[in-house]
Design a protein around this motif. Structure first.
Motif, PDB file in Angstrom:
ATOM      1  N   TYR A   1       6.647  -9.608  -2.397  1.00 43.61           N
ATOM      2  CA  TYR A   1       6.922  -8.249  -1.944  1.00 43.61           C
ATOM      3  C   TYR A   1       5.995  -7.217  -2.579  1.00 43.61           C
ATOM      4  O   TYR A   1       5.716  -6.178  -1.968  1.00 43.61           O
ATOM      5  CB  TYR A   1       8.373  -7.874  -2.242  1.00 43.61           C
ATOM      6  N   THR A   2       5.555  -7.455  -3.792  1.00 40.40           N
ATOM      7  CA  THR A   2       4.698  -6.502  -4.496  1.00 40.40           C
ATOM      8  C   THR A   2       3.492  -7.223  -5.086  1.00 40.40           C
ATOM      9  O   THR A   2       3.551  -8.434  -5.348  1.00 40.40           O
ATOM     10  CB  THR A   2       5.464  -5.794  -5.635  1.00 40.40           C
TER      11      THR A   2
ATOM     12  N   GLN B   1      13.301  -4.116  -3.176  1.00 42.60           N
ATOM     13  CA  GLN B   1      12.518  -4.688  -2.078  1.00 42.60           C
ATOM     14  C   GLN B   1      12.949  -6.113  -1.729  1.00 42.60           C
ATOM     15  O   GLN B   1      12.638  -6.602  -0.644  1.00 42.60           O
ATOM     16  CB  GLN B   1      11.026  -4.674  -2.420  1.00 42.60           C
TER      17      GLN B   1
ATOM     18  N   SER C   1      11.235  -8.026   5.804  1.00 48.97           N
ATOM     19  CA  SER C   1       9.810  -8.356   5.742  1.00 48.97           C
ATOM     20  C   SER C   1       9.149  -7.455   4.726  1.00 48.97           C
ATOM     21  O   SER C   1       9.530  -6.277   4.585  1.00 48.97           O
ATOM     22  CB  SER C   1       9.143  -8.170   7.113  1.00 48.97           C
ATOM     23  N   PRO C   2       8.161  -7.959   3.992  1.00 53.31           N
ATOM     24  CA  PRO C   2       7.531  -7.173   2.934  1.00 53.31           C
ATOM     25  C   PRO C   2       6.781  -5.958   3.472  1.00 53.31           C
ATOM     26  O   PRO C   2       6.260  -5.969   4.597  1.00 53.31           O
ATOM     27  CB  PRO C   2       6.565  -8.171   2.272  1.00 53.31           C
ATOM     28  N   ILE C   3       6.718  -4.919   2.678  1.00 58.95           N
ATOM     29  CA  ILE C   3       5.880  -3.766   2.972  1.00 58.95           C
ATOM     30  C   ILE C   3       4.430  -4.154   2.702  1.00 58.95           C
ATOM     31  O   ILE C   3       4.153  -4.871   1.738  1.00 58.95           O
ATOM     32  CB  ILE C   3       6.284  -2.577   2.067  1.00 58.95           C
ATOM     33  N   PRO C   4       3.487  -3.716   3.524  1.00 59.08           N
ATOM     34  CA  PRO C   4       2.078  -4.047   3.256  1.00 59.08           C
ATOM     35  C   PRO C   4       1.663  -3.646   1.838  1.00 59.08           C
ATOM     36  O   PRO C   4       1.808  -2.479   1.449  1.00 59.08           O
ATOM     37  CB  PRO C   4       1.325  -3.229   4.319  1.00 59.08           C
ATOM     38  N   GLU C   5       1.206  -4.626   1.074  1.00 60.00           N
ATOM     39  CA  GLU C   5       0.778  -4.450  -0.311  1.00 60.00           C
ATOM     40  C   GLU C   5       1.905  -3.928  -1.199  1.00 60.00           C
ATOM     41  O   GLU C   5       1.657  -3.504  -2.334  1.00 60.00           O
ATOM     42  CB  GLU C   5      -0.431  -3.508  -0.407  1.00 60.00           C
TER      43      GLU C   5
ATOM     44  N   THR D   1       5.406   1.237  -1.668  1.00 64.23           N
ATOM     45  CA  THR D   1       6.537   2.032  -1.181  1.00 64.23           C
ATOM     46  C   THR D   1       6.132   3.466  -0.886  1.00 64.23           C
ATOM     47  O   THR D   1       6.791   4.137  -0.086  1.00 64.23           O
ATOM     48  CB  THR D   1       7.671   2.043  -2.229  1.00 64.23           C
TER      49      THR D   1
ATOM     50  N   THR E   1       5.736   4.183   2.776  1.00 63.80           N
ATOM     51  CA  THR E   1       6.877   4.056   3.678  1.00 63.80           C
ATOM     52  C   THR E   1       7.553   5.414   3.895  1.00 63.80           C
ATOM     53  O   THR E   1       7.236   6.393   3.223  1.00 63.80           O
ATOM     54  CB  THR E   1       7.905   3.059   3.132  1.00 63.80           C
TER      55      THR E   1
ATOM     56  N   ASP F   1       0.019   2.621  -6.527  1.00 65.79           N
ATOM     57  CA  ASP F   1      -0.065   2.291  -5.102  1.00 65.79           C
ATOM     58  C   ASP F   1      -1.361   2.821  -4.494  1.00 65.79           C
ATOM     59  O   ASP F   1      -2.071   2.108  -3.769  1.00 65.79           O
ATOM     60  CB  ASP F   1       1.131   2.876  -4.354  1.00 65.79           C
TER      61      ASP F   1
ATOM     62  N   HIS G   1      -4.377   0.995  -5.756  1.00 69.22           N
ATOM     63  CA  HIS G   1      -4.276  -0.449  -5.500  1.00 69.22           C
ATOM     64  C   HIS G   1      -4.392  -1.266  -6.788  1.00 69.22           C
ATOM     65  O   HIS G   1      -4.902  -2.399  -6.774  1.00 69.22           O
ATOM     66  CB  HIS G   1      -5.353  -0.894  -4.501  1.00 69.22           C
TER      67      HIS G   1
END
Length: 429
Positions: free
Chosen positions: A269-270, A310, A315-319, A322, A325, A386, A389
């Motif tokens: 997820y992360t 999370q 389904s996981p968030i991209p990368e 949060t 979102t 975030d 990255h």
């Protein structure tokens, strides 16, 4: 400035300690030879105990390093007067300085051989503090023996001598603590007052134990001789063991929470290391803002677990970002993570911090809503990781700061963002 660089304050502390040793050599060389001849067993015993004590340090959760056995023994040597009945340990403050310096240098050589950290500024601060104590108790008339003339000739009540010794030990010990705090503050780019507060308050029981050790040894010595050294240090050693056990328990607890925080990473997820980076950044920001140790501890736990919610996503968030979102999704993730943590029944405050981490700062500015500063810190630290990255190159960091500035005063607390910028600048120096 990084923690590995040598600050001006650190160089000054080292220079003062070296100057004291040079002065001791120049002024007390003859006295040292005589003292070694007359009191070789006593001085040798102190040298060994101080050196061994320096090998058994304890690192507090804030990063503060203490060597209570070495410090207590050094103060005892500075205060020691009569040793065997009417035979006095009649040595100058210069001899005290030289014995202490020899013991500490020996300990540092051993630590280097064992591949342990040396941190010479700790040795320098300890030398300065004990030397000042030795000077203080030798001030006065009566042949230059200071307060010891009171004890030997019984011209003053013993309780007054004890008070004088305790005050002299306190002056030396707190000089040691203040110098250490100033060096740590410069090394880590933190406010000096905050670091000093941690130094003085985090292990007060240990500090008081060290403070009492010197006078206790000095008062026991006329009665039981050299056996006063282990017996006088025993209460302080027991306190050291208790503090060491406390720090180990804290470290184990922190490792357990750190393991739980990696659940979202293992599940995909992360990104790897996201929670640890957010926690480390949050702690650094909190120290720049001058927060207390207990507040920083809860903040670190909340930051490590901030993405735990999370695991409830389909389904996981991209990368795992949060910050990308919707506000509703962010609130749901934070609430779910807080609900999971509350089940432990021991981290309710941490859960509260997690639940409020997504609240925009405008709620404070426009509506007067009470949002814990810890939650505001997590919000900024999470956004920074975030947006960057998780990278530390200048382009990624600048891009992340630019994105955060777009929400300054609306999403993010300007004071927290300013502290974030300071932490980034310190890393670049």
């Amino acid at each position: 400035m990084t923690s590995k660089s040598t600050s001006r304050v650190e160089r000054l502390v080292l220079a003062i300690a070296i100057a004291m040793v040079v002065w001791a050599v120049v002024s007390g060389y003859d006295g040292l030879l005589a003292a070694v001849g007359d009191h070789s067993v006593v001085l040798g015993s102190f040298l060994v105990v101080i050196a061994v004590g320096e090998l058994f340090r304890v690192r507090m959760p804030s990063g503060r390093v203490a060597a209570p056995v070495a410090t207590g023994s050094a103060l005892a040597l500075a205060l020691l007067g009569p040793v065997y009945n009417r035979a006095d340990l009649d040595v100058s403050s210069g001899v005290v300085t030289l014995v202490l310096a020899a013991a500490l240098v020996l300990a540092m050589v051993i630590r280097k051989a064992l591949k342990r950290s040396t941190e010479w500024y700790l040795v320098a601060a300890r030398t300065i503090g004990a030397t000042v104590t030795a000077w203080l108790v030798r001030i006065g008339s009566d042949g230059g023996h200071g307060v010891w003339a009171w004890q030997v000739n019984a011209e003053r009540p013993s309780w007054l001598v004890a008070v004088v010794m305790l005050l002299a030990a306190a002056v030396g010990l707190y000089i040691d603590l203040v110098l250490t705090a100033l060096v740590r503050a410069r090394r880590k780019g933190l406010p000096g007052a905050v670091t000093l507060r941690d130094e003085l308050g985090e292990a007060q029981a240990l500090t008081l134990g060290v403070l009492a050790a010197g006078p206790l040894v000095a008062f026991l010595a006329p009665v039981i001789g050299l056996a006063a050294l282990p017996l006088g240090l025993l209460p302080m050693v027991l306190t050291y063991v208790a503090v060491r056990r406390y720090t180990n328990n804290r470290a184990t607890y922190r490792q357990t929470i750190g393991t739980l925080s990696r659940l979202t990473e293992v599940a995909g997820y992360t990104p790897t290391g996201h929670a640890a980076r957010v926690a480390a950044r949050s702690v650094t920001i909190a120290r720049v803002l001058g927060m207390h140790a207990q507040e920083i501890q809860d903040l670190e736990y909340a930051a490590l677990l901030h993405d735990l919610g999370q695991v409830g996503l389909r389904s996981p968030i991209p990368e795992g970002a949060t910050v990308m979102t919707s506000p509703d999704d962010q609130r749901r993730i934070a609430s779910e993570g807080a609900r999971i943590v509350r089940r432990t029944e021991v981290l309710d405050h941490v859960a509260d911090l997690m639940e409020r981490q997504t609240t925009p700062f405008r709620h404070v500015r426009e509506w007067g809503e009470q949002i814990p500063v810890e939650s505001r810190i997590i919000k900024v630290a999470n956004a920074f990781d975030d947006y960057s990255h998780g990278r530390a190159d200048q382009a990624s960091v600048d891009a992340a700061l630019e994105r955060i500035h777009l929400g300054l005063g609306y999403e993010y607390d300007p004071e927290v963002v300013e502290a974030l910028i300071r932490t980034v600048q310190e890393q670049r120096i």
